[in-house]
Design a protein around this motif. Sequence first.
Motif, short mmCIF file in Angstrom:
data_model
loop_
_atom_site.label_atom_id
_atom_site.label_comp_id
_atom_site.label_asym_id
_atom_site.label_seq_id
_atom_site.Cartn_x
_atom_site.Cartn_y
_atom_site.Cartn_z
N CYS A 60 0.84 -1.22 0.00
CA CYS A 60 0.00 0.00 0.00
C CYS A 60 0.87 1.26 0.00
O CYS A 60 1.78 1.39 0.81
CB CYS A 60 -0.92 -0.02 1.22
N ILE A 61 0.56 2.18 -0.92
CA ILE A 61 1.33 3.43 -1.00
C ILE A 61 0.53 4.61 -0.43
O ILE A 61 0.91 5.76 -0.56
CB ILE A 61 1.74 3.74 -2.46
N CYS A 63 -2.34 5.98 -1.31
CA CYS A 63 -2.87 6.97 -2.26
C CYS A 63 -4.34 7.31 -1.96
O CYS A 63 -4.85 8.33 -2.40
CB CYS A 63 -2.75 6.45 -3.69
N GLY A 64 -5.04 6.43 -1.25
CA GLY A 64 -6.43 6.70 -0.88
C GLY A 64 -7.45 6.41 -1.97
O GLY A 64 -8.64 6.69 -1.80
N CYS A 66 -8.70 3.65 -2.87
CA CYS A 66 -9.70 2.67 -2.41
C CYS A 66 -10.77 3.37 -1.56
O CYS A 66 -11.95 3.05 -1.67
CB CYS A 66 -9.01 1.57 -1.62
N ALA A 86 -3.99 2.16 3.99
CA ALA A 86 -5.44 1.93 4.01
C ALA A 86 -5.80 0.91 5.08
O ALA A 86 -5.05 -0.05 5.30
CB ALA A 86 -5.91 1.44 2.65
N CYS A 104 -7.34 0.03 -6.65
CA CYS A 104 -5.96 0.08 -6.11
C CYS A 104 -4.93 -0.04 -7.24
O CYS A 104 -4.92 -1.03 -7.97
CB CYS A 104 -5.77 -1.04 -5.10
N PRO A 105 -4.04 0.95 -7.38
CA PRO A 105 -3.09 0.92 -8.50
C PRO A 105 -1.94 -0.06 -8.30
O PRO A 105 -1.21 -0.35 -9.25
CB PRO A 105 -2.55 2.37 -8.53
N VAL A 106 -1.76 -0.58 -7.07
CA VAL A 106 -0.61 -1.47 -6.84
C VAL A 106 -1.02 -2.88 -6.39
O VAL A 106 -0.21 -3.61 -5.82
CB VAL A 106 0.36 -0.83 -5.79
N ILE A 109 -4.88 -5.02 -2.60
CA ILE A 109 -6.12 -5.48 -1.96
C ILE A 109 -6.55 -6.86 -2.47
O ILE A 109 -6.59 -7.11 -3.67
CB ILE A 109 -7.25 -4.45 -2.19
S1 SF4 Z 1 -5.78 2.06 -3.27
FE1 SF4 Z 1 -4.21 0.50 -2.74
S2 SF4 Z 1 -2.35 1.69 -2.49
FE2 SF4 Z 1 -4.00 3.20 -2.45
S3 SF4 Z 1 -4.48 3.40 -0.23
FE3 SF4 Z 1 -5.87 1.81 -1.01
S4 SF4 Z 1 -4.78 -0.14 -0.64
FE4 SF4 Z 1 -3.25 1.53 -0.44
#
Ligand code: SF4
Length: 438
Positions: A60-61, A63-64, A66, A86, A104-106, A109
């Motif tokens: 998780c980076i 980024c918000g 999600c 997150a 989620c870009p990475v 989840i």
């Molecule tokens: S979208 Fe992915 S990377 Fe971004 S806050 Fe949510 S879990 Fe973390």
Amino acid sequence: MVASHTLLLAYAAPLALIWTWYLGRARRRESRSIAAREQAAAAGHAEPASLHPVIDTVRCIGCGSCVKACPEQPEHHVLGLIANKAQLVSPSECIGHGACRTACPVNAITLVFGSAQRGVDIPVLSPEFESSVPGIFVAGELGGMGLIRNALAQGHQAVDAIHRRRPKARPADELDLLIVGAGPAGFAASLTAKSHGMRFVTVEQDSLGGAVFQYPRAKLVMTSPVTLPLAGKLRFGQTSKEALLEFWQGLERRIGLPIRYGERVESIVRAGSGFVVRTTRGEHRVATVLLAIGRRGTPRKLGVPGEDLPKVVYRLIDPEQYAGQDVLVVGGGDSALEAATSIAEAGGRVTLSYRGDTFARAKPRNRERIAAAAKSGQVAVLFQSEVRRIGPTSVELSHAGREMEVRNDAVIVSVGGVLPADFLRKVGIEVETKYGTA
Ligand code: SF4
Ligand SMILES: Cc1cc2nc3c(=O)[nH]c(=O)nc-3n(C[C@H](O)[C@H](O)[C@H](O)COP(=O)(O)OP(=O)(O)OC[C@H]3O[C@@H](n4cnc5c(N)ncnc54)[C@H](O)[C@@H]3O)c2cc1C
């Protein structure tokens, strides 16, 4: 030199302001997320109901994306960023949309069923939705796949599979299929059975729409398009609960679906190559059964005389309908407390009856609301009380050892329910308990 300093200041000052504002906003959001997480934990709501996201905090980076993607926000504070990662802050509010995973870009989840602390019972099914009891099929949320679109699609596919396998010859008094439940899965199953010309009935203990019928008034519903027999392509994206139900009711009327309301299935017993299904209104001989009963269970009843009066209901839909009425709410959990306070706020005169002597099981916020309503006289709280009899214009209760009668126009019973897993086990269907696995 002075000019270059002035220039630097002219650019740096607004940037610093924006940065300070951004940090302040992030901190405020984080505090709200921590408060929501603590509140959920204090109220014993730290476990998700079924399908929910698990976040890999290494990936998780922060980024918000999600958090923004969750369709339940901001009405429910499901996800939040804490320490730049997150987190599922209000697990019991998650209904498994899965929009967070897509956003989620990475790929941090994963969606899973149950958790290490609280397993979720999922029936073991074949790819054609048949359970471990040959001839009994399962579709919709009961099988683990929540959401309206999934339930509609599964109800349709399951009946297609049942139709493909139907025996050529069967006893004349036996139906091809009995569908249990008229939520999205049972509704789509009924349309499909009708389109195949099958001999079937659908039995529903409550109302068309299942969980959708129980949503709060004017709830925003997020769903995606699906194509169903006799109905064509349903293009809803974002709509209201009322619009969706009205559309389904229109289809039901136009097509003439044999749905028997107010009938609850109580047992399913093998009889020859088919089954005898016993309900609250009789019995049906059927070749196959499709269970589309969702995961909400059957509301527990009080078992007192007069409970069959039409003024007795088991879920609050619209508090406004009770304005100016004398309402008895029975129960001591969150739903009972929320029902009592929202009816009182809508102008109803509320008595809240609970057999315990504190509301220890409810969320702190609901306990505070009910305490305030009791203090202001909006709600009369009767601890250590039990309903004895319900009459057309009054209710008899025992309260702290003495009998009493209160005026009454409506009763809302919120005392929990019988879970579908118990029902599945009774029918002999194998279930697998998932502890946080996909
Ligand atoms: S979208 Fe992915 S990377 Fe971004 S806050 Fe949510 S879990 Fe973390
Ligand atoms: C508050 C909330 C908000 C939601 N919001 C959304 C949303 O915005 N978008 C979305 O896609 N999904 C949403 N969902 C999830 C969605 O409503 C469910 O996944 C979907 O309704 C499941 O459909 P189903 O037909 O499998 O079960 P249900 O809708 O639960 O229907 C089951 C039916 O079976 C009946 N039944 C049960 N037992 C018996 C019995 N023994 N005899 C006879 N009848 C019986 C019940 O009365 C009920 O009508 C939400 C859920 C909740 C709780």
